[in-house]
Design an enzyme around this catalytic site. Structure first.
Site, mmCIF file in Angstrom:
data_model
loop_
_atom_site.group_PDB
_atom_site.id
_atom_site.type_symbol
_atom_site.label_atom_id
_atom_site.label_comp_id
_atom_site.label_asym_id
_atom_site.label_seq_id
_atom_site.Cartn_x
_atom_site.Cartn_y
_atom_site.Cartn_z
ATOM 1 N N TYR A 63 0.847 -1.193 0.000
ATOM 2 C CA TYR A 63 0.000 0.000 0.000
ATOM 3 C C TYR A 63 0.881 1.241 0.000
ATOM 4 O O TYR A 63 1.381 1.689 1.019
ATOM 5 C CB TYR A 63 -0.948 0.009 1.207
ATOM 6 N N PHE A 208 -13.304 -4.772 0.872
ATOM 7 C CA PHE A 208 -14.312 -4.022 0.097
ATOM 8 C C PHE A 208 -15.682 -4.155 0.776
ATOM 9 O O PHE A 208 -16.696 -4.457 0.135
ATOM 10 C CB PHE A 208 -14.351 -4.522 -1.353
ATOM 11 N N GLY A 213 -23.643 -1.632 -3.984
ATOM 12 C CA GLY A 213 -24.065 -1.706 -5.386
ATOM 13 C C GLY A 213 -25.470 -1.179 -5.625
ATOM 14 O O GLY A 213 -25.907 -0.207 -5.019
HETATM 15 N N1 LIG Z 1 -6.603 -8.624 0.672
HETATM 16 C C1 LIG Z 1 -6.814 -7.917 -0.410
HETATM 17 O O1 LIG Z 1 -6.536 -8.339 -1.538
HETATM 18 C C2 LIG Z 1 -7.418 -6.558 -0.271
HETATM 19 C C3 LIG Z 1 -7.872 -5.849 -1.395
HETATM 20 C C4 LIG Z 1 -8.446 -4.603 -1.218
HETATM 21 C C5 LIG Z 1 -8.543 -4.071 0.064
HETATM 22 N N2 LIG Z 1 -8.065 -4.751 1.142
HETATM 23 C C6 LIG Z 1 -8.168 -4.225 2.527
HETATM 24 O O2 LIG Z 1 -9.536 -3.983 2.778
HETATM 25 C C7 LIG Z 1 -9.716 -2.634 3.166
HETATM 26 C C8 LIG Z 1 -11.058 -2.149 2.656
HETATM 27 O O3 LIG Z 1 -11.158 -2.338 1.261
HETATM 28 P P1 LIG Z 1 -11.487 -1.179 0.236
HETATM 29 O O4 LIG Z 1 -10.805 0.066 0.680
HETATM 30 O O5 LIG Z 1 -11.218 -1.702 -1.102
HETATM 31 O O6 LIG Z 1 -13.058 -1.045 0.355
HETATM 32 P P2 LIG Z 1 -14.092 -0.259 1.270
HETATM 33 O O7 LIG Z 1 -13.518 -0.069 2.636
HETATM 34 O O8 LIG Z 1 -15.381 -0.968 1.135
HETATM 35 O O9 LIG Z 1 -14.258 1.132 0.507
HETATM 36 C C9 LIG Z 1 -13.332 2.156 0.621
HETATM 37 C C10 LIG Z 1 -13.782 3.270 -0.320
HETATM 38 O O10 LIG Z 1 -15.014 3.791 0.132
HETATM 39 C C11 LIG Z 1 -14.872 5.168 0.472
HETATM 40 N N3 LIG Z 1 -15.533 5.361 1.768
HETATM 41 C C12 LIG Z 1 -15.167 4.842 2.964
HETATM 42 N N4 LIG Z 1 -16.043 5.211 3.927
HETATM 43 C C13 LIG Z 1 -16.984 5.969 3.308
HETATM 44 C C14 LIG Z 1 -18.143 6.646 3.772
HETATM 45 N N5 LIG Z 1 -18.497 6.589 5.056
HETATM 46 N N6 LIG Z 1 -18.864 7.339 2.859
HETATM 47 C C15 LIG Z 1 -18.516 7.389 1.562
HETATM 48 N N7 LIG Z 1 -17.428 6.771 1.071
HETATM 49 C C16 LIG Z 1 -16.659 6.065 1.935
HETATM 50 C C17 LIG Z 1 -13.402 5.459 0.542
HETATM 51 O O11 LIG Z 1 -13.110 6.749 0.048
HETATM 52 P P3 LIG Z 1 -12.684 7.950 1.041
HETATM 53 O O12 LIG Z 1 -11.246 7.767 1.354
HETATM 54 O O13 LIG Z 1 -12.981 9.152 0.235
HETATM 55 O O14 LIG Z 1 -13.555 7.844 2.265
HETATM 56 C C18 LIG Z 1 -12.827 4.411 -0.399
HETATM 57 O O15 LIG Z 1 -12.821 4.887 -1.721
HETATM 58 C C19 LIG Z 1 -8.495 -1.905 2.585
HETATM 59 O O16 LIG Z 1 -8.218 -0.706 3.284
HETATM 60 C C20 LIG Z 1 -7.433 -2.933 2.757
HETATM 61 O O17 LIG Z 1 -6.937 -2.894 4.099
HETATM 62 C C21 LIG Z 1 -7.525 -5.984 0.989
#
Ligand SMILES: NC(=O)c1ccc[n+]([C@@H]2O[C@H](COP(=O)([O-])OP(=O)(O)OC[C@H]3O[C@@H](n4cnc5c(N)ncnc54)[C@H](OP(=O)(O)O)[C@@H]3O)[C@@H](O)[C@H]2O)c1
Length: 283
Positions: A63, A208, A213
């Site tokens: 990251y 995620f 959706g």
């Molecule tokens: N193991 C893997 O392969 C893998 C892959 C992907 C992710 N991950 C881990 O999983 C975590 C979460 O995944 P993710 O970041 O892809 O998905 P997520 O947490 O579902 O979504 C994050 C996105 O949503 C936005 N967001 C967050 N809170 C919000 C809110 N209250 N209102 C509106 N928008 C909001 C964020 O933008 P803003 O910054 O603008 O809030 C960001 O663009 C990552 O941080 C990482 O640690 C692991």
């Protein structure tokens, strides 16, 4: 408002953490590449997460690369008692949005050493293999994590982006305590892996987690339930995950304090049985 409302999960029979965690991928720059536009805000988000009762932070060497781990250490080292910083190795970065896999033993060894240094610890509490590498026998990658554990560099081992078969293979080599797969209201393709985690008491970190959706569109199930609770669709998506399984530990990520606070508030959102049924049936 506290993440503690989500309850707790005990990882590896010894590390008890709050069930709503924080994903530190989004504190890096756009495309998870380079530093954030505003470093102070990123540091502030990490500190606020801990203030709000979060004590599991998920990161990875990839990251930034390195940026997320460096920011975590800058914001929180020396780490408060009970804070679990879980990191991952097994991906490389070649540019914004590019994530080639590398599960070769020599890469995993140097990745782990790098994370130890950036996180400023002698041992990583939970080290996760980021993804199986199709060019490397999975047993070789997992075996390297077992060696690192035997050497004391890793306390517990987790895996990520695995099938049921890959999880079983990993567990035949080392004691796996957590799985991190994509899982949310609209993508439940890892339900079979979650079932294994539930059966055997492994933690499941759905990545995620905020995706709702089309269900979040006006008139959709999530939208209606959110309106009823005076909540946002994202909060309903998190509440559904927390309710879905006792081994579930969502790790929503954000670079904004406001979004973080909104996400933490979801820990106290209680869905009725009827709402749960609607959401179960919806996807
Ligand atoms: N193991 C893997 O392969 C893998 C892959 C992907 C992710 N991950 C881990 O999983 C975590 C979460 O995944 P993710 O970041 O892809 O998905 P997520 O947490 O579902 O979504 C994050 C996105 O949503 C936005 N967001 C967050 N809170 C919000 C809110 N209250 N209102 C509106 N928008 C909001 C964020 O933008 P803003 O910054 O603008 O809030 C960001 O663009 C990552 O941080 C990482 O640690 C692991």
């Amino acid at each position: 408002m506290s993440a503690a409302a989500s309850g707790t999960l005990t990882i590896g029979d010894e590390l008890t953490v709050t069930r709503l965690g924080f994903g530190a991928m989004r504190v890096a720059g756009p495309g998870v590449w380079g530093p954030p536009a505003d470093r102070e805000t990123a540091v502030g988000v990490l500190r606020r997460a801990v203030e709000l009762g979060i004590n599991l932070i998920d990161t990875a060497d990839s990251y930034g690369p390195h940026v997320s781990e460096e920011l975590i250490a800058e914001a929180l080292h020396p780490y408060p008692d009970g804070l679990l910083v879980a990191t991952k190795g097994g991906l490389e970065r070649t540019g914004p949005g590019e994530w080639p896999r590398n599960g070769r033993p020599e890469h995993l060894r140097s990745a782990c050493e790098g994370s130890l240094g950036r996180l400023r610890v002698d041992q990583i509490d939970l080290y996760q293999l980021h993804a199986p590498d199709p060019d490397v026998p999975y047993a070789d990658s997992v075996g390297t994590l077992k060696e690192l554990q035997d050497e004391g560099k890793i306390r517990h081992v987790g895996v990520s982006n695995v099938t049921v078969e890959q999880l079983a293979q990993a567990r035949s080599i080392v004691d796996v305590v957590t799985v991190q797969n994509r899982f949310n209201l609209t993508d439940r393709s890892s339900a079979d892996v979650l079932a294994v985690c539930e059966r055997d008491g492994l933690g499941f970190f759905p990545w995620f987690p905020l995706a709702a959706g089309d269900l979040a569109q006006p008139g959709g199930h999530v939208d209606e339930i959110a309106a009823h609770h005076d909540a946002t669709p994202g909060q309903v998506a998190l509440a559904w995950l927390l309710r879905r399984s006792a081994v579930m530990l969502p790790i929503p990520g954000t670079g904004s304090v406001e979004h973080l606070e909104e996400n933490v508030a979801a820990a106290a959102l209680e869905l009725s049985d009827d709402e749960l049924e609607q959401l179960e049936a919806a996807a």
